[in-house]
Design an enzyme around this catalytic site. Structure first.
Site, PDB file in Angstrom:
ATOM      1  N   ILE A  16       1.735  -8.830  -1.479  1.00 54.95           N
ATOM      2  CA  ILE A  16       2.072  -7.413  -1.604  1.00 54.95           C
ATOM      3  C   ILE A  16       1.166  -6.776  -2.652  1.00 54.95           C
ATOM      4  CG2 ILE A  16       3.882  -5.735  -2.115  1.00 54.95           C
ATOM      5  CD1 ILE A  16       5.942  -7.902  -1.438  1.00 54.95           C
ATOM      6  N   ASP A 100      -7.087  -4.849  -9.288  1.00 54.28           N
ATOM      7  CA  ASP A 100      -7.304  -3.471  -8.865  1.00 54.28           C
ATOM      8  C   ASP A 100      -7.919  -3.532  -7.472  1.00 54.28           C
ATOM      9  OD1 ASP A 100      -8.125  -0.894  -8.374  1.00 54.28           O
ATOM     10  OD2 ASP A 100      -9.137  -0.621 -10.306  1.00 54.28           O
ATOM     11  N   ASN A 127       0.592  -2.002   0.117  1.00 51.89           N
ATOM     12  CA  ASN A 127       1.427  -0.973  -0.483  1.00 51.89           C
ATOM     13  C   ASN A 127       0.693  -0.103  -1.497  1.00 51.89           C
ATOM     14  OD1 ASN A 127       4.081  -0.658   0.388  1.00 51.89           O
ATOM     15  ND2 ASN A 127       4.798  -2.466  -0.686  1.00 51.89           N
ATOM     16  N   TYR A 203      -5.361  13.635  -0.007  1.00 49.17           N
ATOM     17  CA  TYR A 203      -4.331  12.620   0.255  1.00 49.17           C
ATOM     18  C   TYR A 203      -4.073  12.492   1.751  1.00 49.17           C
ATOM     19  CZ  TYR A 203       0.042  10.078   0.287  1.00 49.17           C
ATOM     20  OH  TYR A 203       1.020   9.146   0.543  1.00 49.17           O
ATOM     21  N   LYS A 207      -4.580   9.116   4.236  1.00 51.98           N
ATOM     22  CA  LYS A 207      -3.541   8.528   5.077  1.00 51.98           C
ATOM     23  C   LYS A 207      -3.881   8.619   6.557  1.00 51.98           C
ATOM     24  CE  LYS A 207      -0.904   6.801   1.989  1.00 51.98           C
ATOM     25  NZ  LYS A 207      -0.731   5.334   1.904  1.00 51.98           N
ATOM     26  N   VAL A 236      10.162  10.531   0.327  1.00 45.48           N
ATOM     27  CA  VAL A 236      10.802   9.409  -0.359  1.00 45.48           C
ATOM     28  C   VAL A 236      10.869   9.723  -1.848  1.00 45.48           C
ATOM     29  CG1 VAL A 236      10.814   6.913  -0.747  1.00 45.48           C
ATOM     30  CG2 VAL A 236       9.708   7.842   1.298  1.00 45.48           C
TER      31      VAL A 236
END
Length: 306
Positions: A16, A100, A127, A203, A207, A236
């Site tokens: 993860i 990183d 993530n 952003y 995505k 969220v």
């Protein structure tokens, strides 16, 4: 009452990224069944820690990567405690690595920091991600552009390439997904990758790139048992918005005014649910919204925020 078979998580190794914040409150009731419960805490968590804890409760080994070492160790401790409390008999190993994802040299050297017995990863959860500012085109800082693309896109691609097919042989390399003819890539996308909105140009672009990259990978491995999933959350409530508003908590809180947003645990459940599907089932795309949100700019705010 049995709902989902969680035994498919036993002994799996899950990597993860960005696993350095938040507290999950989802509990594994037995080794074969996941019954999910929402957290009652109002502390805004990241799905990263919630996901790590839920996989640990399912008996999975964890490789946790993040830049913040102190927080990373806390996540590992919380995941270990959650596993012990779950009653699952499968022993698990939890390894933390300061990394990183935007640094390609660090990604390339990853396996040298991982014990040999954990190098054959079964599930990659990408993530790591961030958003910086709400500036409009013309006012966006170059540093913000670089930071978002470096982490949200380039870092995700670098980790995925490493796990799917490692190109350079070394004594420390893992057996990649293509060599093993198995594996699952789970990418965290966003509603922003489906529909753009003002103040989110860069952003949204990152995505959208994640969505395109995930779709290409899905098609490229269609002749293999490798699974590819993109989770696309809507609103969220996490510290994500606080970061985006450069630490202005009041501005971040206004994002959720008048409605009940998703929680970190909601998204962690979707990630783990996708991972627990039978090997012949691939959840290619999961678009998850609060009940009162229909798009990035359309939400009903006449209800309670909690």
């Amino acid at each position: 009452m049995s709902i989902f078979n969680a035994s498919r998580l036993l002994g799996k190794t899950v990597l993860i990224t960005g696993a350095s914040a938040g507290i999950g409150a989802v509990r594994l009731l037995d080794t074969r069944t996941l019954i999910y419960r929402l957290s009652l805490t109002i502390t805004p968590p990241f799905f990263r820690q919630a996901t790590a804890i839920l996989f640990a409760k399912g008996g999975s080994n964890l490789i946790l990567l993040a830049r913040r070492v102190d927080q990373l160790e806390k996540v590992a401790e919380a995941a270990s405690a959650a596993h012990k409390a779950s009653g699952v008999q499968q022993d698990v190993r939890i390894v933390t690595v300061q990394l990183d994802v935007s640094d390609r040299a660090q990604v390339a050297a990853l396996w040298s920091k991982i014990p040999q017995e954990l190098r054959n990863v079964d599930i990659l959860v990408n993530n790591a991600g961030s958003a910086h500012g709400v500036d409009r085109v013309g006012d966006i800082l170059d540093s913000d552009i670089d930071a978002m693309f470096a982490t949200n896109v380039l870092g995700l691609i670098s980790l995925t390439q490493l796990l799917v097919k490692e190109r350079a042989f070394s004594p420390t390399r893992a057996i990649d997904f293509k060599d093993r003819n198995a594996g699952h890539v789970i990418n965290l996308g966003s509603i922003a990758g489906r529909e753009s909105y003002t103040g989110g140009g860069v952003y949204c672009a990152t995505k959208a790139a994640v969505r395109a990259f995930t779709g290409s990978l899905l098609r490229e491995v269609v002749n293999t048992p490798i699974r590819v999933t993109e989770i696309q959350p809507g609103m969220v409530e996490t510290e994500f918005s606080t970061v985006r508003f450069r630490g202005d908590k009041s501005a971040a809180d206004k994002v959720y005014d008048g409605l009940q947003p998703l929680t970190a645990e909601d998204i962690a459940e979707e990630i783990v649910w996708a991972a627990t599907r039978p090997p012949h089932v691939n959840i290619a795309e999961l678009y998850v919204l609060p009940v009162n949100q229909a798009s990035p700019t359309l939400a009903f705010r006449g209800g309670s925020s909690k």
